[in-house]
Design a protein around this motif. Structure first.
Motif, short mmCIF file in Angstrom:
data_model
loop_
_atom_site.label_atom_id
_atom_site.label_comp_id
_atom_site.label_asym_id
_atom_site.label_seq_id
_atom_site.Cartn_x
_atom_site.Cartn_y
_atom_site.Cartn_z
N THR A 68 0.83 -1.20 0.00
CA THR A 68 0.00 0.00 0.00
C THR A 68 0.87 1.25 0.00
O THR A 68 1.88 1.32 0.71
CB THR A 68 -0.93 0.04 1.22
OG1 THR A 68 -0.13 0.02 2.41
CG2 THR A 68 -1.87 -1.15 1.22
N GLN A 111 -3.42 9.19 9.76
CA GLN A 111 -3.25 7.80 10.16
C GLN A 111 -3.01 6.90 8.95
O GLN A 111 -2.17 5.99 8.99
CB GLN A 111 -4.47 7.30 10.94
CG GLN A 111 -4.21 6.03 11.73
CD GLN A 111 -3.07 6.19 12.73
OE1 GLN A 111 -3.05 7.13 13.52
NE2 GLN A 111 -2.11 5.26 12.70
N ALA A 112 -3.74 7.17 7.87
CA ALA A 112 -3.52 6.37 6.65
C ALA A 112 -2.10 6.55 6.15
O ALA A 112 -1.45 5.59 5.72
CB ALA A 112 -4.52 6.79 5.58
N LEU A 117 0.51 7.30 7.92
CA LEU A 117 1.44 6.64 8.85
C LEU A 117 1.42 5.13 8.67
O LEU A 117 2.46 4.47 8.82
CB LEU A 117 1.09 7.00 10.29
CG LEU A 117 1.38 8.43 10.74
CD1 LEU A 117 0.78 8.69 12.11
CD2 LEU A 117 2.89 8.69 10.76
N ASP A 118 0.25 4.58 8.34
CA ASP A 118 0.08 3.12 8.31
C ASP A 118 0.51 2.49 6.99
O ASP A 118 0.79 1.29 6.94
CB ASP A 118 -1.38 2.75 8.57
CG ASP A 118 -1.80 3.02 10.02
OD1 ASP A 118 -0.90 3.21 10.87
OD2 ASP A 118 -3.02 3.07 10.28
N ASP A 168 2.44 1.14 3.64
CA ASP A 168 3.78 0.56 3.46
C ASP A 168 4.75 1.61 2.94
O ASP A 168 5.93 1.62 3.31
CB ASP A 168 3.73 -0.61 2.48
CG ASP A 168 2.90 -1.78 3.02
OD1 ASP A 168 3.05 -2.12 4.20
OD2 ASP A 168 2.10 -2.33 2.24
N ARG A 188 7.40 8.58 10.29
CA ARG A 188 7.67 7.41 9.45
C ARG A 188 9.17 7.10 9.44
O ARG A 188 9.57 5.95 9.59
CB ARG A 188 7.16 7.63 8.02
CG ARG A 188 5.65 7.55 7.86
CD ARG A 188 5.26 7.55 6.39
NE ARG A 188 5.81 6.40 5.69
CZ ARG A 188 5.19 5.23 5.55
NH1 ARG A 188 3.98 5.05 6.05
NH2 ARG A 188 5.77 4.25 4.88
N ARG A 195 10.21 3.67 8.15
CA ARG A 195 9.16 3.42 7.16
C ARG A 195 9.45 4.23 5.90
O ARG A 195 9.69 5.43 5.97
CB ARG A 195 7.78 3.81 7.70
CG ARG A 195 7.42 3.22 9.06
CD ARG A 195 7.24 1.72 9.02
NE ARG A 195 6.24 1.29 8.06
CZ ARG A 195 4.91 1.41 8.25
NH1 ARG A 195 4.43 1.98 9.34
NH2 ARG A 195 4.08 0.96 7.34
#
Length: 219
Positions: free
Chosen positions: A13, A45-46, A48-49, A51, A80, A85
């Motif tokens: 993602t 949040q999206a 941060l979450d 990939d 991130r 990330r």
């Protein structure tokens, strides 16, 4: 720590950060073609979450920083990276990762992930617009298979010096350079989870598509 294996056929993602700057739709389509599930959003949040996070950017450094801060994009990038990330910055989305930008005599503080200043290119013809080759360092993952290709640039400003010094305490970033009108500037950086390009891979045909595939493959 090794990331858990991804189930067969599952695509990573990627959030393309929607903060009011950049050629967003073309970036979304290009990353989708590179093999990712892509969401265009400013949701913290999206972002941060996901990939991977792609930070686009077109226009003035100061305006991009204003838009980025309005959606807490600078915090998202920092969090991130603190967690290892992946983040990919494109064009002004790369420039805002430096410490500051100077345009028309106005200095704007950037995200300061790298020290240094984004300033006007010292070339006879500005903006630098069109296709150009780049000087890729040995061991590049981003440019694997596309080391000798040409990429599409459109910009008047850039990082004309690389100022981060690691003194071998951490792995030195891989810095790719380009030249326009006799002036050298940073064309791309690979620095742990933080990668960036001054050129537009989404506008660079097969060569740009190869770069995006290389990035998505790391997610």
């Amino acid at each position: 720590m090794t990331a858990p294996a991804r189930p067969d056929g599952e695509r990573p993602t990627v959030v393309v950060l929607d903060y009011g700057s950049g050629n967003l739709r073309s970036a979304v389509r290009a990353v989708e073609r590179a093999g990712a599930e892509v969401v265009l959003t400013a949701d913290k949040q999206a972002a941060l979450d996901a990939d991977g996070l792609l930070v686009p950017g077109v226009g003035a450094f100061a305006a991009c920083m204003d838009g980025l801060r309005a959606v807490k994009g600078d915090e998202i990038i920092g969090r991130r990276l603190a967690g290892g990330r992946p983040v990919l910055g494109i064009c002004v989305g790369m420039q805002i990762l430096f410490g500051r930008g100077i345009e028309h005599g106005v200095e704007t503080v950037g995200c300061d992930e790298w020290p240094g200043t984004v300033e006007r290119l010292e070339a006879p013809v500005v903006p630098h617009m069109g296709w150009n080759t780049v000087e890729v360092p040995e061991g590049s993952t981003l440019f694997a298979g596309a080391e000798n290709e040409r990429f599409y640039f459109v910009h008047s400003y850039g990082a004309r010096r690389w100022e981060l010094v690691t003194n071998d305490r951490t792995r030195a970033p891989l810095v790719t350079w380009a030249e326009h009108g006799g002036d050298r500037f940073v064309a791309a950086v690979e620095n742990g989870p933080l990668w960036a390009t001054q050129f537009h891979p989404e506008k660079s045909g097969d060569a740009g598509a190869a770069l995006l595939r290389n990035w998505v493959a790391t997610l």
